[in-house]
Design a protein around this motif. Structure first.
Motif, short mmCIF file in Angstrom:
data_model
loop_
_atom_site.label_atom_id
_atom_site.label_comp_id
_atom_site.label_asym_id
_atom_site.label_seq_id
_atom_site.Cartn_x
_atom_site.Cartn_y
_atom_site.Cartn_z
N TYR A 38 0.97 -1.19 -0.07
CA TYR A 38 -0.32 0.01 0.00
C TYR A 38 0.77 1.19 0.05
O TYR A 38 1.88 1.29 0.28
CB TYR A 38 -0.82 0.04 1.32
CG TYR A 38 -1.77 -0.97 1.16
CD1 TYR A 38 -2.76 -1.15 0.39
CD2 TYR A 38 -1.61 -2.05 2.26
CE1 TYR A 38 -3.92 -2.23 0.56
CE2 TYR A 38 -2.66 -3.03 2.25
CZ TYR A 38 -3.64 -3.12 1.42
OH TYR A 38 -4.44 -4.21 1.54
N SER A 39 0.21 2.32 -0.62
CA SER A 39 0.92 3.43 -0.37
C SER A 39 0.04 4.64 0.06
O SER A 39 -1.33 4.30 0.21
CB SER A 39 1.40 4.16 -1.88
OG SER A 39 0.09 4.45 -2.64
N GLY A 40 0.37 5.75 0.63
CA GLY A 40 -0.72 6.65 1.28
C GLY A 40 -0.68 6.80 2.64
O GLY A 40 -1.53 7.04 3.45
N TYR A 41 0.25 5.90 3.45
CA TYR A 41 0.32 6.03 4.88
C TYR A 41 0.41 7.30 5.39
O TYR A 41 0.10 7.51 6.46
CB TYR A 41 1.34 4.92 5.38
CG TYR A 41 1.38 4.76 6.73
CD1 TYR A 41 0.36 4.13 7.42
CD2 TYR A 41 2.36 5.29 7.58
CE1 TYR A 41 0.26 3.92 8.82
CE2 TYR A 41 2.35 5.02 8.78
CZ TYR A 41 1.18 4.38 9.56
OH TYR A 41 1.34 4.14 11.00
N GLU A 42 0.87 8.26 4.72
CA GLU A 42 1.37 9.52 5.25
C GLU A 42 -0.06 10.11 5.52
O GLU A 42 -0.40 11.01 6.39
CB GLU A 42 1.96 10.37 4.30
CG GLU A 42 3.33 9.81 3.84
CD GLU A 42 3.16 9.17 2.74
OE1 GLU A 42 2.11 8.86 2.14
OE2 GLU A 42 4.14 8.05 2.76
N ASN A 43 -1.08 9.96 4.56
CA ASN A 43 -2.62 10.32 5.02
C ASN A 43 -3.15 9.97 6.37
O ASN A 43 -3.81 10.65 6.78
CB ASN A 43 -3.55 10.04 3.73
CG ASN A 43 -3.19 10.89 2.55
OD1 ASN A 43 -2.32 11.85 2.56
ND2 ASN A 43 -3.55 10.33 1.21
N VAL A 44 -2.78 8.70 6.67
CA VAL A 44 -3.06 8.22 7.93
C VAL A 44 -2.77 8.91 9.01
O VAL A 44 -3.37 9.43 9.92
CB VAL A 44 -3.02 6.70 7.92
CG1 VAL A 44 -3.29 5.98 9.25
CG2 VAL A 44 -3.65 5.79 6.87
#
Length: 102
Positions: free
Chosen positions: A56-62
């Motif tokens: 997965y990518s987009g852990y920064e949004n979490v």
């Protein structure tokens, strides 16, 4: 390896933003509702990411959504405390004035 978008990450970010903005602009303590939803979404997305981080990518949004949710919670609690003290003072002055009439 082709990474896919992390499910729930954008929801956590959106709810974090809403908790801050709506607490400041209109809803006051009711921003806690969006905080709870944001933290719940962030928790689910983080568990999914930690199970398989390479997928997965987009852990920064979490992470950003979680921080914004906590900021929204703090603001909502400050508003709630202000309202309790404000209306408590008004009620105290009203009842103190009634007892002075006797």
């Amino acid at each position: 390896m082709n990474q896919q978008s992390l499910p729930g990450a954008s929801n956590a970010l959106t709810m974090g933003i809403l908790s801050v903005v709506l607490t400041l602009l209109c809803c006051g303590p009711f921003g806690i509702i969006f905080t709870i939803i944001g933290l719940n979404s962030a928790g689910k997305a983080e568990r999914l990411y930690l199970d398989n981080p390479g997928m997965y990518s987009g852990y920064e949004n979490v992470k950003t959504g979680r921080v914004l949710s906590y900021v929204g919670l703090a603001l909502a609690l400050c508003y709630l405390l202000f309202f309790i003290l404000y209306f408590g003072a008004i009620i105290a002055f009203i009842t103190a004035g009634e007892f002075n009439d006797f």
